[in-house]
Design a protein around this motif. Structure first.
Motif, short mmCIF file in Angstrom:
data_model
loop_
_atom_site.label_atom_id
_atom_site.label_comp_id
_atom_site.label_asym_id
_atom_site.label_seq_id
_atom_site.Cartn_x
_atom_site.Cartn_y
_atom_site.Cartn_z
N VAL A 13 0.85 -1.18 0.00
CA VAL A 13 0.00 0.00 0.00
C VAL A 13 0.89 1.24 0.00
O VAL A 13 1.77 1.38 0.87
CB VAL A 13 -0.92 0.01 1.24
CG1 VAL A 13 -1.78 1.27 1.24
CG2 VAL A 13 -1.80 -1.23 1.25
N GLY A 14 0.66 2.11 -0.95
CA GLY A 14 1.46 3.33 -1.03
C GLY A 14 2.90 2.98 -1.42
O GLY A 14 3.15 2.06 -2.21
N GLN A 15 3.79 3.75 -0.85
CA GLN A 15 5.24 3.51 -1.09
C GLN A 15 5.57 3.48 -2.59
O GLN A 15 6.46 2.74 -3.02
CB GLN A 15 5.69 2.18 -0.44
CG GLN A 15 5.36 2.03 1.02
CD GLN A 15 6.26 2.87 1.93
OE1 GLN A 15 6.91 3.80 1.45
NE2 GLN A 15 6.27 2.57 3.22
N VAL A 69 12.74 4.58 3.53
CA VAL A 69 11.38 4.01 3.58
C VAL A 69 10.54 4.90 4.49
O VAL A 69 10.79 4.95 5.70
CB VAL A 69 11.40 2.56 4.11
CG1 VAL A 69 10.00 1.97 4.07
CG2 VAL A 69 12.37 1.73 3.30
N PRO A 70 9.59 5.59 3.90
CA PRO A 70 8.82 6.52 4.73
C PRO A 70 7.72 5.79 5.49
O PRO A 70 7.27 4.71 5.10
CB PRO A 70 8.24 7.49 3.69
CG PRO A 70 8.08 6.66 2.46
CD PRO A 70 9.19 5.63 2.48
N PHE A 71 7.30 6.41 6.53
CA PHE A 71 6.15 5.87 7.27
C PHE A 71 4.91 6.17 6.45
O PHE A 71 4.76 7.24 5.90
CB PHE A 71 6.07 6.54 8.65
CG PHE A 71 5.14 5.85 9.58
CD1 PHE A 71 5.59 4.76 10.34
CD2 PHE A 71 3.82 6.24 9.73
CE1 PHE A 71 4.73 4.10 11.22
CE2 PHE A 71 2.96 5.58 10.60
CZ PHE A 71 3.42 4.52 11.34
N PRO A 72 4.01 5.18 6.35
CA PRO A 72 2.83 5.41 5.50
C PRO A 72 1.91 6.47 6.09
O PRO A 72 1.92 6.72 7.29
CB PRO A 72 2.14 4.03 5.47
CG PRO A 72 2.64 3.33 6.68
CD PRO A 72 4.04 3.84 6.93
N SER A 73 1.15 7.04 5.20
CA SER A 73 0.19 8.04 5.64
C SER A 73 -0.95 7.35 6.39
O SER A 73 -1.07 6.11 6.40
CB SER A 73 -0.35 8.81 4.44
OG SER A 73 -1.12 7.94 3.62
N ALA A 74 -1.79 8.15 6.99
CA ALA A 74 -2.90 7.59 7.77
C ALA A 74 -3.83 6.78 6.88
O ALA A 74 -4.26 5.67 7.25
CB ALA A 74 -3.65 8.72 8.46
N ASP A 75 -4.14 7.29 5.73
CA ASP A 75 -5.04 6.57 4.82
C ASP A 75 -4.41 5.25 4.39
O ASP A 75 -5.07 4.22 4.32
CB ASP A 75 -5.37 7.42 3.61
CG ASP A 75 -6.22 8.64 3.99
OD1 ASP A 75 -6.87 8.57 5.06
OD2 ASP A 75 -6.21 9.62 3.23
N THR A 120 -5.59 1.27 5.07
CA THR A 120 -5.68 0.23 4.05
C THR A 120 -4.80 -0.97 4.42
O THR A 120 -5.19 -2.13 4.23
CB THR A 120 -5.24 0.80 2.70
OG1 THR A 120 -6.00 1.97 2.43
CG2 THR A 120 -5.47 -0.22 1.59
N ILE A 121 -3.63 -0.66 4.94
CA ILE A 121 -2.74 -1.74 5.35
C ILE A 121 -3.39 -2.60 6.42
O ILE A 121 -3.36 -3.85 6.38
CB ILE A 121 -1.40 -1.16 5.86
CG1 ILE A 121 -0.62 -0.55 4.70
CG2 ILE A 121 -0.56 -2.23 6.55
CD1 ILE A 121 0.60 0.23 5.13
N ILE A 122 -4.00 -1.96 7.39
CA ILE A 122 -4.65 -2.70 8.47
C ILE A 122 -5.76 -3.57 7.91
O ILE A 122 -5.92 -4.75 8.28
CB ILE A 122 -5.19 -1.72 9.53
CG1 ILE A 122 -4.04 -0.93 10.16
CG2 ILE A 122 -6.00 -2.47 10.60
CD1 ILE A 122 -2.99 -1.80 10.79
N GLU A 123 -6.53 -3.00 7.00
CA GLU A 123 -7.63 -3.76 6.43
C GLU A 123 -7.12 -4.99 5.68
O GLU A 123 -7.71 -6.07 5.75
CB GLU A 123 -8.43 -2.87 5.48
CG GLU A 123 -9.25 -1.80 6.20
CD GLU A 123 -9.92 -0.86 5.23
OE1 GLU A 123 -10.71 0.00 5.68
OE2 GLU A 123 -9.64 -0.96 4.00
N ARG A 124 -5.99 -4.84 4.99
CA ARG A 124 -5.50 -5.94 4.19
C ARG A 124 -4.82 -7.02 5.04
O ARG A 124 -4.89 -8.21 4.71
CB ARG A 124 -4.49 -5.44 3.17
CG ARG A 124 -5.12 -4.69 2.03
CD ARG A 124 -4.06 -4.43 0.97
NE ARG A 124 -4.57 -3.59 -0.08
CZ ARG A 124 -3.84 -3.19 -1.11
NH1 ARG A 124 -2.59 -3.57 -1.20
NH2 ARG A 124 -4.38 -2.43 -2.03
#
Lengths: 356, 521
Positions: free
Chosen positions: A47-49, A202-208, A212-216
């Motif tokens: 997700v993201g990145q 490697v940046p920390f992901p945004s809140a959104d 999504t990461i949590i959901e997946r």
């Protein structure tokens, strides 16, 4: 001796330059399409990145190694796994610890007793023998072990008992460093860092993205990337990337950036003069050019531009500047210094007064 | 398509280069223009304002030429196109890798073609505004224009200088015309050279004072070259010509228009044809020659001596001696006539110089009007002429006039300069002499009483004085009996000397000279 962590798979796809039908037909357009497909497959898992994924793909096309710096838990292992699955290439993961020995990485010879009772020495390859290698927390191993792996990275071969064994191609090491918990670590020396084509943060992901990461990752459904390429395709893409033309003024600009990174150079910016002890090596220029070629071909462009060089400057040079204690004291990062470099060495103009 | 676009862009880049270069140099040029115009406010030079705006023209011309001849390599033009259109170095790559082969060559070419199609050079190389530079330059040029248009304290000085130059040019032209007129006579060749050189020097003179000084020097040179006895020489020479024209030595009167020298030479030749029996004619000729010798003794002594010698020889019957003497007389007369002609040319030149001097003096007086101070002094009794001198202060020249016993020139004070007193006429009083500064004496015969001695050249009775006769008063026959032909030369010389010493105006000196010239004729 501590064995490498699991997920170790030996290479199966080649021991040099694997031949593939796709390699013969590789064109710039197909290369761009393949890269886009790989990126899309990775995106199904990661997700993201996006910038990080692109950096990794650039390093892959340039057949270089990449050093990732970020706190644990940001998906570095998952990224390599997803990349491996989308490329249908074997990969391995080495968790570096202080007691890790070189043989744990490059492999060793064991005494094997056959069914007939005969004993012979057999080579058991280490986890380095894979197309994609994740060297996790590489700064936790001793310099001796680090050196063994970095030598393999550089030579793309390992030497055991006087016998040199080439590593499979394509070959890419994705090493990670944890910027925290520096106690008891062995920071990579400058000469070793120079062997990484790029260094990515490697940046920390945004809140959104985190949502999504949590959901997946907390549900029952799992997503697996589909293989869209193979080692032969990647090797062909690597070969094609090397053929991307670079105009003279673009090469010159890359050289100007590197020479200006040396504090004793007349074009060096003030920040470089103040904080940098040693500037980037010629490998810095090579890294920028190769990365820029990869960028161009990933964007579907047939030649490298100055913008590609400048975009490659930070990831290619940030780990090649040897800074003094003043930089640490003033909280000046190498990223800041490369930005100062870019501000000082501007894009080459036409040289015609009044014209761009 | 790529080449066509780059060609159009190359032309556009020349304009952009010219525009940028102009904007780049404009503040500097404008500063130079302002400084140059400012110089015109401080110094009375005529060139700053034209030069200031000339600099503008020169710079713009140079920029134009530079834009036309500027070398614009294809790589630079392509780079400009790439940057201006943000093509990702499409044109540069196309130019470099055209025909190089490889999997990317065709794609590179096609990409550049696609970018070039419909691309606008103006978009690739727009004119930048350079707003600050143009604002600064415009302000400076406006200031320069204002300074150039606004009344300038140096304008009057420059106008005066221009008028002076124009006057000097006109004066030099008149001198050139005079030189051309003098050149018609070969005897005047030295004078012509002098006048021509003087005209050139006048054109290069810095100011009126320098021009007047040149004229003064030239006049002084001409005056110094004039023989002291020119008037008597001229009177004698021309008198001999007229006398022999009226009564030729041989043949009927009026039939021979030959000059005297020719007649004398002819007579010498004719003497050889006379026989001793023609003694009567010889005696008559001897007597005539003796009379002529007497008329030439004052002004033309060489001719007089030769004629007297010829007369004596004839009286003695020495025809050959008479022939030789007449030949000498003819040569002497010819030489004297030539000298007189040359001197007359010099006189004509002197007259022209005097006129030029007068014109410059008048202009100088006009320039100094209201800005000079002067004083003039004159003393006189009876009809006569007085001279005034003045010294002035002011930016110009003052003019003074002697009137009556005293002449004065005055003007408004202003600045520091030099004034020159003018000449004035004084009348009245009962003194017979007007004492001038240098002691020269002008005789007024009407004021003399019978028996008074008249003298020239100094204080009466002094060592330098020369008694020339005694006055016989207005109505009384005097005791002195001196033939005019003998004394007019001395009169003329003394008058000329006195006039020179009196520093009379050139026109007045010329008047005196003309008077005695006419008198001698």
């Amino acid at each position: 001796m501590t064995e490498p962590t699991a997920d170790h798979q030996t290479a199966t796809s080649g021991n040099g330059t694997p031949a593939s039908a796709s390699a013969v037909d590789m064109t710039p357009e197909r290369c761009a399409e393949t890269v886009a497909a790989i990126e899309a497959e990775i995106g199904r898992v990661i997700v993201g990145q996006h910038a990080l994924v692109k950096e990794v793909l650039r390093a892959l096309l340039a057949e270089g190694h990449i050093l990732l710096e970020g706190v644990p838990g940001l998906g570095k292992t998952m990224l390599l796994k997803a990349l491996s699955e989308s490329l249908d290439m074997p990969w391995s993961r080495i968790q570096f610890t202080p007691d890790l020995m070189p043989a744990d990485i490059v492999g060793t010879q064991i005494l094997h007793q056959g069914a007939d009772g005969a004993r012979e020495l057999q080579f058991r390859p280490g986890p380095i023998t894979a197309n994609l290698v994740l060297a996790d927390e590489v700064n936790r191993a001793t310099p001796k072990t680090q050196s063994a792996m970095l030598e393999a990275m550089q030579e793309r071969a390992v030497t055991i008992a006087g016998e040199t064994r080439p590593l499979p191609r394509p070959f890419m090491v994705m090493a990670t460093q944890n910027p925290l918990e520096m106690e008891g670590t062995y920071p990579l020396p400058e000469a070793q860092l120079d062997r990484f084509l790029l260094k990515a943060i490697v940046p920390f992901p945004s809140a959104d993205e985190l949502v999504t990461i949590i959901e997946r990752t907390t549900g029952s459904a799992t997503t697996q990337p589909r293989p869209v390429a193979d080692a032969g395709t990647v090797s062909a893409m690597v070969a094609l990337t090397r053929q991307v033309p670079v105009p003279d003024h673009v090469v010159r600009h890359a050289v100007d950036l590197v020479v200006a990174s040396h504090p004793d150079h007349e074009q060096a910016p003030e920040a470089i003069r103040r904080y940098v002890r040693y500037g980037a090596s010629p490998r810095g220029v090579q890294a920028m050019i190769l990365t820029a070629k990869a960028t161009a071909i990933m964007d579907g462009r047939p030649s490298v531009s100055v913008a590609d060089i400048r975009a490659a400057a930070v990831p290619a040079l940030r780990h090649r500047l040897v800074v003094g204690y003043e930089a640490t004291a003033d909280a000046t990062s190498t990223d800041d210094l490369v930005e100062a470099l870019l501000a000082q060495v501007t894009e080459p103009t036409s040289g015609i007064r009044g014209a761009p | 398509m790529i080449e066509s676009f780059l060609g159009r862009l190359r032309r556009r880049l020349r304009l952009v280069w010219a525009w940028a270069t102009t904007a780049w140099v404009a503040p500097v040029v404008a500063t130079v223009v302002v400084a140059t115009v400012a110089v015109g406010w401080l110094l009375p030079w005529g060139w700053p304002e034209p030069a200031a705006f000339g600099v503008l023209g020169v710079v713009l011309s140079l920029v134009g030429v530079g834009a036309a001849v500027q070398r614009l390599p294809s790589a630079a033009v392509a780079r400009a196109a790439d940057r201006g259109l943000a093509t990702g170095d499409s044109f540069a790559a196309a130019l470099q890798f055209r025909g190089s082969g490889g999997p990317f060559a065709e794609a590179i070419e096609q990409r550049a073609e696609a970018v070039a199609t419909g691309a606008d050079p103006a978009q690739a190389a727009p004119f930048r505004s350079y707003q600050r530079r143009w604002l600064l330059s415009g302000a400076l040029l406006t200031l320069a224009l204002g300074l150039a248009v606004a009344p300038n304290p140096q304008d009057q000085v420059r106008a005066d200088r221009a008028a002076t130059n124009e006057l000097l040019e006109a004066t030099a032209d008149r001198l050139d015309e005079e030189a051309e007129a003098l050149a018609e006579s070969p005897e005047n060749e030295p004078i012509v050279d002098q006048v021509t050189t003087l005209a050139q020097e006048l054109r290069q003179a810095d100011d009126l004072a320098a021009a007047q000084q040149l004229l003064d020097d030239a006049q002084r040179t001409l005056a110094s070259a004039r023989p002291d006895n020119f008037a008597s020489q001229r009177a004698a020479t021309e008198g001999l010509d007229r006398s022999l024209a009226d009564r030729p030595l041989s043949g009927p009167a009026g039939q021979q228009a030959k000059p005297a020298a020719q007649q004398l030479a002819d007579t010498a030749d004719d003497l050889g044809q006379l026989s001793p029996e023609d003694q009567a004619a010889l005696d008559k000729l001897a007597e005539r020659l003796g009379d002529l010798a007497a008329t030439q003794s004052a002004g033309n002594p060489a001719v007089a001596d030769a004629l007297a010698e010829a007369a004596a020889a004839l009286g003695a019957g020495d025809v050959a001696g008479a022939q030789a003497a007449l030949g000498e007389a003819a040569l002497a007369q010819g030489a004297a006539a030539g000298a007189v002609a040359a001197q007359l040319g010099a006189n004509q030149a002197a007259g022209a110089l005097a006129n030029a001097q007068a014109a410059l003096g008048k202009a100088a007086a006009g320039q100094g009007q209201g800005a000079g101070q002067g004083q003039g002094q004159g003393q006189g009794a009876g009809p006569g002429q007085g001279a005034g001198q003045g010294q002035g202060q002011g930016a110009g020249q003052g003019q003074g006039g002697g009137g009556g016993a005293q002449g004065q020139v005055s003007g408004a004070a202003g600045g520091t300069g030099s004034g020159r007193g003018g000449a004035g006429t004084s009348r009245g009083g009962d003194q017979a002499r007007i004492d001038s500064n240098d002691g020269a004496t002008i005789i007024d015969p009407l004021s003399l009483t019978p028996g008074d001695e008249t003298s020239l050249g100094g204080v009466p009775g002094g060592a330098s004085a020369e008694v020339i006769g005694q006055g016989d008063g207005p109505t009384t026959a005097g005791l002195a009996r001196v033939p005019l032909a003998e004394i007019v030369g001395q009169y003329a010389d003394r008058a000329t000397t006195a006039a020179d010493q009196q520093r009379l105006a050139p026109s007045q000196r010329r008047l005196v000279g003309d008077y005695f010239d006419l008198l001698s004729q």
